[in-house]
Every structure is written in C-alpha cells, then in structure tokens.
Design a protein around this motif. Sequence first.
Motif, PDB file in Angstrom:
ATOM      1  N   PHE A 131      13.927  -4.388 -20.021  1.00 19.60           N
ATOM      2  CA  PHE A 131      14.297  -3.825 -18.720  1.00 19.60           C
ATOM      3  C   PHE A 131      15.368  -4.685 -18.041  1.00 19.60           C
ATOM      4  CE2 PHE A 131      13.964  -3.079 -14.178  1.00 19.60           C
ATOM      5  CZ  PHE A 131      13.889  -1.686 -14.109  1.00 19.60           C
ATOM      6  N   GLY A 132      15.187  -5.974 -18.075  1.00 21.07           N
ATOM      7  CA  GLY A 132      16.190  -6.871 -17.483  1.00 21.07           C
ATOM      8  C   GLY A 132      16.318  -6.686 -15.976  1.00 21.07           C
ATOM      9  N   ARG A 133      17.554  -6.446 -15.562  1.00 22.94           N
ATOM     10  CA  ARG A 133      17.849  -6.252 -14.122  1.00 22.94           C
ATOM     11  C   ARG A 133      18.759  -5.037 -13.993  1.00 22.94           C
ATOM     12  NH1 ARG A 133      18.157  -9.813  -9.690  1.00 22.94           N
ATOM     13  NH2 ARG A 133      17.610 -11.528 -11.110  1.00 22.94           N
ATOM     14  N   ARG A 134      18.409  -4.147 -13.158  1.00 21.05           N
ATOM     15  CA  ARG A 134      19.200  -2.933 -12.986  1.00 21.05           C
ATOM     16  C   ARG A 134      18.982  -2.322 -11.603  1.00 21.05           C
ATOM     17  NH1 ARG A 134      16.528   0.730 -17.609  1.00 21.05           N
ATOM     18  NH2 ARG A 134      16.618  -1.273 -18.721  1.00 21.05           N
ATOM     19  N   LYS A 135      19.826  -1.369 -11.274  1.00 28.47           N
ATOM     20  CA  LYS A 135      19.699  -0.644 -10.005  1.00 28.47           C
ATOM     21  C   LYS A 135      18.784   0.554 -10.190  1.00 28.47           C
ATOM     22  CE  LYS A 135      22.614  -2.913  -7.295  1.00 28.47           C
ATOM     23  NZ  LYS A 135      22.214  -3.552  -6.024  1.00 28.47           N
ATOM     24  N   VAL A 136      17.917   0.756  -9.207  1.00 26.03           N
ATOM     25  CA  VAL A 136      17.015   1.929  -9.228  1.00 26.03           C
ATOM     26  C   VAL A 136      17.009   2.526  -7.822  1.00 26.03           C
ATOM     27  CG1 VAL A 136      15.562   0.987 -11.058  1.00 26.03           C
ATOM     28  CG2 VAL A 136      15.019   0.504  -8.654  1.00 26.03           C
ATOM     29  N   LYS A 137      16.557   3.753  -7.763  1.00 30.20           N
ATOM     30  CA  LYS A 137      16.340   4.392  -6.468  1.00 30.20           C
ATOM     31  C   LYS A 137      14.853   4.484  -6.245  1.00 30.20           C
ATOM     32  CE  LYS A 137      19.183   7.148  -4.632  1.00 30.20           C
ATOM     33  NZ  LYS A 137      20.092   8.270  -4.286  1.00 30.20           N
ATOM     34  N   VAL A 138      14.452   3.918  -5.102  1.00 29.02           N
ATOM     35  CA  VAL A 138      13.034   3.898  -4.787  1.00 29.02           C
ATOM     36  C   VAL A 138      12.767   4.928  -3.708  1.00 29.02           C
ATOM     37  CG1 VAL A 138      11.114   2.500  -3.943  1.00 29.02           C
ATOM     38  CG2 VAL A 138      12.871   1.465  -5.416  1.00 29.02           C
ATOM     39  N   TYR A 139      11.939   5.910  -4.012  1.00 31.47           N
ATOM     40  CA  TYR A 139      11.575   6.949  -3.061  1.00 31.47           C
ATOM     41  C   TYR A 139      10.250   6.564  -2.411  1.00 31.47           C
ATOM     42  CZ  TYR A 139      15.136   9.813  -5.319  1.00 31.47           C
ATOM     43  OH  TYR A 139      16.319  10.304  -5.806  1.00 31.47           O
ATOM     44  N   ILE A 140      10.246   6.536  -1.087  1.00 32.74           N
ATOM     45  CA  ILE A 140       9.013   6.292  -0.351  1.00 32.74           C
ATOM     46  C   ILE A 140       8.360   7.631  -0.088  1.00 32.74           C
ATOM     47  CG2 ILE A 140       8.037   5.324   1.770  1.00 32.74           C
ATOM     48  CD1 ILE A 140      10.432   3.417   1.851  1.00 32.74           C
ATOM     49  N   GLY A 162       0.807  -1.219   0.000  1.00 29.22           N
ATOM     50  CA  GLY A 162       0.000   0.000   0.000  1.00 29.22           C
ATOM     51  C   GLY A 162       0.833   1.259   0.000  1.00 29.22           C
ATOM     52  N   THR A 163       2.171   1.112   0.143  1.00 28.47           N
ATOM     53  CA  THR A 163       3.045   2.283   0.177  1.00 28.47           C
ATOM     54  C   THR A 163       3.172   2.889  -1.223  1.00 28.47           C
ATOM     55  OG1 THR A 163       4.322   1.305   1.996  1.00 28.47           O
ATOM     56  CG2 THR A 163       5.351   3.107   0.776  1.00 28.47           C
ATOM     57  N   LYS A 164       3.055   4.213  -1.257  1.00 21.82           N
ATOM     58  CA  LYS A 164       3.220   4.933  -2.526  1.00 21.82           C
ATOM     59  C   LYS A 164       4.698   5.219  -2.758  1.00 21.82           C
ATOM     60  CE  LYS A 164      -1.370   7.079  -2.421  1.00 21.82           C
ATOM     61  NZ  LYS A 164      -2.128   8.342  -2.439  1.00 21.82           N
ATOM     62  N   LEU A 165       5.128   4.996  -4.020  1.00 20.47           N
ATOM     63  CA  LEU A 165       6.548   5.078  -4.352  1.00 20.47           C
ATOM     64  C   LEU A 165       6.784   5.893  -5.603  1.00 20.47           C
ATOM     65  CD1 LEU A 165       7.257   1.230  -4.002  1.00 20.47           C
ATOM     66  CD2 LEU A 165       7.555   2.937  -2.203  1.00 20.47           C
ATOM     67  N   TYR A 166       8.056   6.238  -5.774  1.00 19.59           N
ATOM     68  CA  TYR A 166       8.503   6.774  -7.055  1.00 19.59           C
ATOM     69  C   TYR A 166       9.792   6.038  -7.367  1.00 19.59           C
ATOM     70  CZ  TYR A 166       9.712   9.827 -10.911  1.00 19.59           C
ATOM     71  OH  TYR A 166      10.015  10.313 -12.168  1.00 19.59           O
ATOM     72  N   VAL A 167       9.855   5.382  -8.542  1.00 19.90           N
ATOM     73  CA  VAL A 167      11.026   4.581  -8.924  1.00 19.90           C
ATOM     74  C   VAL A 167      11.815   5.366  -9.957  1.00 19.90           C
ATOM     75  CG1 VAL A 167      11.827   2.398  -9.856  1.00 19.90           C
ATOM     76  CG2 VAL A 167       9.717   2.468  -8.486  1.00 19.90           C
ATOM     77  N   LYS A 168      13.066   5.697  -9.568  1.00 15.36           N
ATOM     78  CA  LYS A 168      13.918   6.529 -10.421  1.00 15.36           C
ATOM     79  C   LYS A 168      15.031   5.678 -11.022  1.00 15.36           C
ATOM     80  CE  LYS A 168      16.762  10.729 -10.244  1.00 15.36           C
ATOM     81  NZ  LYS A 168      16.017  11.418 -11.320  1.00 15.36           N
ATOM     82  N   SER A 169      15.270   5.856 -12.291  1.00 16.00           N
ATOM     83  CA  SER A 169      16.337   5.139 -12.969  1.00 16.00           C
ATOM     84  C   SER A 169      17.686   5.743 -12.599  1.00 16.00           C
ATOM     85  CB  SER A 169      16.139   5.204 -14.487  1.00 16.00           C
ATOM     86  OG  SER A 169      17.221   4.588 -15.135  1.00 16.00           O
ATOM     87  N   LEU A 170      18.703   4.879 -12.476  1.00 16.43           N
ATOM     88  CA  LEU A 170      20.043   5.349 -12.129  1.00 16.43           C
ATOM     89  C   LEU A 170      21.019   5.221 -13.298  1.00 16.43           C
ATOM     90  CD1 LEU A 170      20.479   3.872  -8.515  1.00 16.43           C
ATOM     91  CD2 LEU A 170      19.852   6.200  -9.177  1.00 16.43           C
ATOM     92  N   ASP A 171      20.553   4.727 -14.437  1.00 14.35           N
ATOM     93  CA  ASP A 171      21.437   4.537 -15.599  1.00 14.35           C
ATOM     94  C   ASP A 171      21.114   5.474 -16.763  1.00 14.35           C
ATOM     95  OD1 ASP A 171      19.052   3.511 -16.417  1.00 14.35           O
ATOM     96  OD2 ASP A 171      19.788   1.470 -16.778  1.00 14.35           O
ATOM     97  N   GLY A 172      20.344   6.507 -16.461  1.00 13.11           N
ATOM     98  CA  GLY A 172      20.011   7.481 -17.501  1.00 13.11           C
ATOM     99  C   GLY A 172      18.776   7.127 -18.304  1.00 13.11           C
ATOM    100  N   ALA A 173      18.217   5.933 -18.094  1.00 12.72           N
ATOM    101  CA  ALA A 173      16.996   5.550 -18.801  1.00 12.72           C
ATOM    102  C   ALA A 173      15.794   6.275 -18.193  1.00 12.72           C
ATOM    103  CB  ALA A 173      16.810   4.036 -18.728  1.00 12.72           C
ATOM    104  N   LYS A 174      14.675   6.139 -18.845  1.00  8.36           N
ATOM    105  CA  LYS A 174      13.461   6.785 -18.364  1.00  8.36           C
ATOM    106  C   LYS A 174      13.042   6.181 -17.023  1.00  8.36           C
ATOM    107  CE  LYS A 174       8.653   7.650 -19.669  1.00  8.36           C
ATOM    108  NZ  LYS A 174       7.584   7.374 -20.694  1.00  8.36           N
ATOM    109  N   ASP A 175      12.587   7.064 -16.109  1.00  8.38           N
ATOM    110  CA  ASP A 175      12.123   6.590 -14.807  1.00  8.38           C
ATOM    111  C   ASP A 175      10.888   5.706 -14.970  1.00  8.38           C
ATOM    112  OD1 ASP A 175      14.131   8.129 -13.722  1.00  8.38           O
ATOM    113  OD2 ASP A 175      12.799   9.744 -13.028  1.00  8.38           O
ATOM    114  N   TYR A 176      10.779   4.705 -14.098  1.00 12.65           N
ATOM    115  CA  TYR A 176       9.537   3.934 -14.065  1.00 12.65           C
ATOM    116  C   TYR A 176       8.407   4.824 -13.569  1.00 12.65           C
ATOM    117  CZ  TYR A 176       6.244   0.138 -13.129  1.00 12.65           C
ATOM    118  OH  TYR A 176       5.129  -0.678 -13.121  1.00 12.65           O
ATOM    119  N   GLY A 177       8.762   5.758 -12.636  1.00 17.84           N
ATOM    120  CA  GLY A 177       7.816   6.754 -12.194  1.00 17.84           C
ATOM    121  C   GLY A 177       7.053   6.371 -10.941  1.00 17.84           C
TER     122      GLY A 177
END
Length: 343
Positions: A332-341, A288-303
């Motif tokens: 997409f494969g597997r990559r590092k992202v930053k997840v903002y809560i 139920g937590t709202k998130l924002y998923v940011k790309s760390l490799d310059g690709a478009k954010d998941y959002g």
Amino acid sequence: MENYPISKTWKFLVLAALTIAITVSLGFFMYQGSISDITLQVEDEVIEVASKAKTVEAFLKSEGISIEEDTYINVNLDTEIEDNMNIIIKQPKSYTISFNAGDLDIRSVHSTVREILDDQGIVLGEKDFTYPELHKKISSGDKIELFQVEEKIETVEDVIPFERTVNKNHKLDYGVVQTVQQGKNGLKKSQYKKEYVNGVLRSTELVKEEIVTKPVSEIVEKGTNNLIVTSRGNTSYRKAVTMTATAYDLSFESCGKRPGDKYYGLTASGTKVRPGVVAVDPKVIPLGTKLYVKSLDGAKDYGFAVAEDTGGAIKGNKIDLFFESGKDVSNFGRRKVKVYILN
C-alpha cells in the motif's frame, strides 16, 4: 453880490468827473460784495449756498468744512469761485475688509461695497461674492466680508467588486467546491466638481463617470452528490475529504508493541484492532466516526471503516489504514485517498 455865468465846458468837466467817481465807487462796491450761488454736496446732503468767497478754499473755511489729506473734492482748493459752481466733498470713512487670511482696516471716501473694493484695487473672481452685496451701501466702521470661490475637478477611482455565482453540480461530491472562472474586480473612474468657499468644501457635483474595466464574475460549482457507490449499494455521506493514507499492522515496526505487551492488538478506543479500523487525528475526524475510504489511483477501495485508533504521526489530513498482512502494508505504501464521512 453879482452872479457870474458858468461856461458850458466847465459844466461838462464837472459832470464827467462826477460820473467817473460814481462808476469807480459802484464798481468797487460791487467787487467787494459780489455774491455767487454755489451747490455744495457733502456726502449725500446737497445744499444751496450764497457766498462772497473768492476761492474754493475760502468758501469751505467760511462754511466750517475741514479738508483732510485723503478727502475727495471735485475741484482744486485754489479754484476761483464761479456762480452756479457745483462742489462735491466726500470725507474718508473707516472700514474693515475681512479676507480668508485675516482682517484689513482701510479708509475710503466711497460708501458702496463695489466702490470701496475698486478703490482698494481688489478684483473679485467670477464666482467670488461679498457680504454685504456689492451694490449695498455701508456705514463707517462696517465690515466687508470677501468670499473666494474655487472650483476643482477631482478624479476618484473606485473598485467594482466582482459578483460570485454558485452553480450546483450533481456530478461533484457533496461539499466539494471548484472554481470554474476566476473573478476579477472592475474599475470605475468618477469626476467630481468640488466647490470650495474660502477653502471650505461647500458642494460636490458628479460631472462624469466612466467604467474603465468591467468586473468579471466568479463562477464556482458546488457538489451536491452525497451518494457513493459501494459493494453494499449507494451510501449517503455528509462530507468528503482528500487525505494522505498510509498503512499499518500489528508488527513491532508499525505499532511498537509485541505479543504479550499491554494493549497489544488494542486500538486507542479500547477495541480490538481488525481490518476496517483506521487511525485518524481526532481533531479532524472524531473517534467512532464511520467512514468509506475510496482509492484515487484506480486500485481497489479500502472500503468501509471506523475511526477507532490514533497514531503519533497521524496529524491533520492523514489517515492510517489497518491491514492484517505486512505484505499488504508494504504494497500500500503512501497514497492519496478520498475519505467519505458517512451519515
């Protein structure tokens, strides 16, 4: 009867004989009865005695004074008595000398602590002391306590803890802490003079202190930026976590279900799966937590996203992002992202 005159020669002989007899008798009388004045000192008592004794031994017997083997007398016993003779007698007394290791019973003719110790060949160190004090007189049966004083120089090494400085950095994400400078403890050496009395520590004195190594402060920066720039504008968040992201869709390979199967197309929360739904470990991010998923490799954010689903392989800092297209999942494969809560 007729009187006959006595010749002068005869008279002289008679007078000479009488003179010799008187002299011999007087000399014998004086020899037999000559009296000598003697000063007798026994311990601290001094008396004047007139005696006819010929020798010191005879004099002492006449006075009822017995001489033991270790009695001190300032003259030999066979010394002839002389007028105005000074005789000093000291009888041995029993004492106990108490050491750190135990007690020693001794005998000595002396009465002051210093003389008794000297008599026993006991030499005190510069700081050693006694009880009673060295100049004190003591009585037979008393105890002398010896206190040995020993000084030791001891060096102690102490760690000087480093300090920690925290600086705010508005360019860092909120909650992010990074170390700018590693902290390092310092070292201090201290010299102490410790005084022991009979092996027991009595005093400690600091005599020298030296900083061998100065501590190096730890400097860290703490992020204070709690805003992210999104397509909707600036959005505040309360925590940012770097995670390993994978992708899934509704294919059997991803979810293990086919159309018509029970719960096909539904999330673990019971909602309909759709773009923006992500699977998480509920122990890390509650459902139920709202998130924002940011790309760390310059690709478009998941959002923007909502944690509504789970997965058997999604444990810890892992996140699974839903895509409608299998091609997108593959890309997409597997990559590092930053997840903002988000707040």
